[in-house]
Design a protein around this motif. Structure first.
Motif, PDB file in Angstrom:
ATOM      1  N   HIS A 183      13.887  11.822  -0.779  1.00  0.00           N
ATOM      2  CA  HIS A 183      12.808  12.893  -0.802  1.00  0.00           C
ATOM      3  C   HIS A 183      13.254  14.354  -1.056  1.00  0.00           C
ATOM      4  CE1 HIS A 183       9.940  10.109  -0.007  1.00  0.00           C
ATOM      5  NE2 HIS A 183      10.012  10.105   1.225  1.00  0.00           N
ATOM      6  N   THR A 187      11.298  15.559  -4.439  1.00  0.00           N
ATOM      7  CA  THR A 187      10.437  16.308  -4.210  1.00  0.00           C
ATOM      8  C   THR A 187      10.882  17.979  -3.710  1.00  0.00           C
ATOM      9  OG1 THR A 187       9.071  14.856  -3.197  1.00  0.00           O
ATOM     10  CG2 THR A 187       7.990  16.767  -3.199  1.00  0.00           C
ATOM     11  N   GLN A 225       6.880  16.400   1.863  1.00  0.00           N
ATOM     12  CA  GLN A 225       6.833  14.959   1.284  1.00  0.00           C
ATOM     13  C   GLN A 225       6.647  13.974   2.482  1.00  0.00           C
ATOM     14  OE1 GLN A 225       7.508  13.578  -1.528  1.00  0.00           O
ATOM     15  NE2 GLN A 225       6.917  11.564  -0.448  1.00  0.00           N
ATOM     16  N   GLN A 227       4.429  14.738   4.719  1.00  0.00           N
ATOM     17  CA  GLN A 227       2.926  14.902   4.880  1.00  0.00           C
ATOM     18  C   GLN A 227       2.435  14.024   3.695  1.00  0.00           C
ATOM     19  OE1 GLN A 227       1.349  15.748   7.228  1.00  0.00           O
ATOM     20  NE2 GLN A 227      -0.879  15.744   6.511  1.00  0.00           N
ATOM     21  N   ASP A 228       2.998  13.918   2.507  1.00  0.00           N
ATOM     22  CA  ASP A 228       2.466  13.033   1.599  1.00  0.00           C
ATOM     23  C   ASP A 228       2.735  11.731   1.965  1.00  0.00           C
ATOM     24  OD1 ASP A 228       1.893  14.071  -1.165  1.00  0.00           O
ATOM     25  OD2 ASP A 228       2.874  12.182  -1.578  1.00  0.00           O
ATOM     26  N   ASP A 229       3.603  11.188   2.497  1.00  0.00           N
ATOM     27  CA  ASP A 229       3.815   9.691   2.965  1.00  0.00           C
ATOM     28  C   ASP A 229       2.722   9.639   3.990  1.00  0.00           C
ATOM     29  OD1 ASP A 229       6.051   9.292   1.446  1.00  0.00           O
ATOM     30  OD2 ASP A 229       7.533   9.361   3.091  1.00  0.00           O
ATOM     31  N   ASP A 232      -0.724   9.208   2.444  1.00  0.00           N
ATOM     32  CA  ASP A 232      -0.752   7.592   1.829  1.00  0.00           C
ATOM     33  C   ASP A 232      -1.358   6.812   2.777  1.00  0.00           C
ATOM     34  OD1 ASP A 232      -0.140   6.108  -0.776  1.00  0.00           O
ATOM     35  OD2 ASP A 232       0.928   4.910   0.802  1.00  0.00           O
ATOM     36  N   LEU A 240      -7.613  12.615  -1.910  1.00  0.00           N
ATOM     37  CA  LEU A 240      -6.303  12.620  -2.523  1.00  0.00           C
ATOM     38  C   LEU A 240      -6.266  12.784  -4.116  1.00  0.00           C
ATOM     39  CD1 LEU A 240      -4.416   9.808  -0.382  1.00  0.00           C
ATOM     40  CD2 LEU A 240      -4.123  12.300  -0.208  1.00  0.00           C
ATOM     41  N   THR A 254       8.603   4.642   3.221  1.00  0.00           N
ATOM     42  CA  THR A 254       8.138   5.856   3.413  1.00  0.00           C
ATOM     43  C   THR A 254       8.451   6.265   4.854  1.00  0.00           C
ATOM     44  OG1 THR A 254       5.857   4.867   4.233  1.00  0.00           O
ATOM     45  CG2 THR A 254       5.928   5.732   1.983  1.00  0.00           C
ATOM     46  N   ASN A 301      -4.947  16.742   1.383  1.00  0.00           N
ATOM     47  CA  ASN A 301      -4.674  16.221  -0.174  1.00  0.00           C
ATOM     48  C   ASN A 301      -3.448  16.944  -0.803  1.00  0.00           C
ATOM     49  OD1 ASN A 301      -5.338  18.985  -0.874  1.00  0.00           O
ATOM     50  ND2 ASN A 301      -7.011  18.308  -2.300  1.00  0.00           N
TER      51      ASN A 301
END
Ligand code: GRG
Length: 301
Positions: A183, A187, A225, A227-229, A232, A240, A254, A301
């Protein structure tokens, strides 16, 4: 600048609008040959993304008292590199996704070859802007350093390298250190670049300030990243703008899959605290960066 939640929201909206105008200026017109390629480039870049990376460039500039005109080019360059990475990430050879920013992915809307070329052309355009934009810093050495940072952090020792680790990890079990390495590259590196490009637009910073900003950037790069995981797992496809659950469906490692949802949420908050700590040498002029860190761990999002 004294900042509160309302002012923060309006600054974010201003930055989004500002970069969209600048992006429109730099992207080749859709009616100029090769028309299909230029249409695909505009389709991917001007799609409704959050513009997180340009916002970071402008916010860092604001915190450092730099005129936004000085960093329009840097803001466009990082968003254009990001857009290229999303186009290529969505390709059948990589994640094979159909939905991006609430719309069909570039290769679905156009075709695979056009999408590959759009990504290639966007990558080149980002470097063209930094070398060409007369409103950016007139300091040629600083400009060269910007090109150095952006190329290093978006290439195999940064974002593209992180993507390679990501693709190799599908279906494998990674430990938390390996996941973090992935990550930090995939990212975090581009997010770090945003702050460095803004910082390179002034010569008024000392090493302590530069290191503090870089430490902040590393923390928020990872919290974004994490938070992105989390999203998901907890988000929904409509909010999203991309398929919810895509990572777990593909058996991608993740944060939630390795340490669980609650520990992931705690990790994101810890990183937010680290980011605030890194900024402790700055006064209220850096509040906008503090708000951004909070936004990264609260976003839906
Ligand atoms: C193909 C060289 C190459 C790199 C791909 C960025 C990336 C590397 C892949 C994107 C896949 C992905 C979902 C990464 C997780 C974090 C991330 C970068 C999400 C997308 O960024 P946002 O949320 O998207 O800023 P918007 O659409 O708002 O710009």
């Amino acid at each position: 600048m004294k900042i509160d939640a309302r002012l923060f929201d309006s600054l974010v909206a201003d930055y989004q609008q500002r970069v969209d105008t600048a992006l429109d200026h730099w992207l080749p017109p859709a009616d100029v040959n090769p028309v299909r390629l230029h249409q695909a480039m505009r389709y991917a870049v001007l799609a409704p993304g959050k513009r997180v990376r340009p916002i970071l460039v402008y916010a860092t500039a604001a915190a450092l008292g730099i005129d936004p005109q000085r960093v329009d080019g840097a803001a466009c360059a990082v968003e254009i590199i990001h857009a290229y990475s999303l186009i290529h990430d969505d390709l059948p050879a990589m994640d094979d996704d159909d939905l991006r920013r609430g719309r069909p992915t570039c290769h679905r809307e156009f075709d695979e070859a056009t999408a590959i070329l759009a990504g290639d052309s966007l990558q080149a355009l980002a470097f063209y802007i930094i070398s060409h934009d007369s409103a950016m810093t007139p300091d040629a050495a600083a400009r060269l350093q910007m090109i150095e940072k952006l190329s290093l952090f978006s290439g195999s020792r940064g974002m593209a390298g992180g993507q390679a680790i990501d693709l190799a990890a599908v279906g494998k079990s990674l430990n938390i250190a390996e996941l973090e390495t992935m990550h930090i590259h995939k990212t975090g590196a581009l997010i770090r670049t945003c702050i460095q490009l803004a910082a390179l637009s002034t010569d008024a910073l000392d090493d302590t300030q530069l290191q503090a900003l870089d430490s902040y950037a590393k923390s928020i790069g990872l919290s974004f990243q994490v938070q992105d995981d989390i999203l998901d797992v907890t988000g929904d496809t409509e909010t999203l703008g991309k398929m919810q659950g895509a990572d777990s469906a593909r058996n991608k490692p993740t944060y939630p899959s390795i340490i669980g949802l609650q520990a992931s949420q705690e990790k994101a908050l810890d990183l937010h605290q680290n980011a605030l700590q890194a900024l402790s040498i700055f006064g209220e002029e850096a509040d906008i960066l503090r708000y951004i860190s909070a936004w990264f761990v609260e976003r839906r999002n």
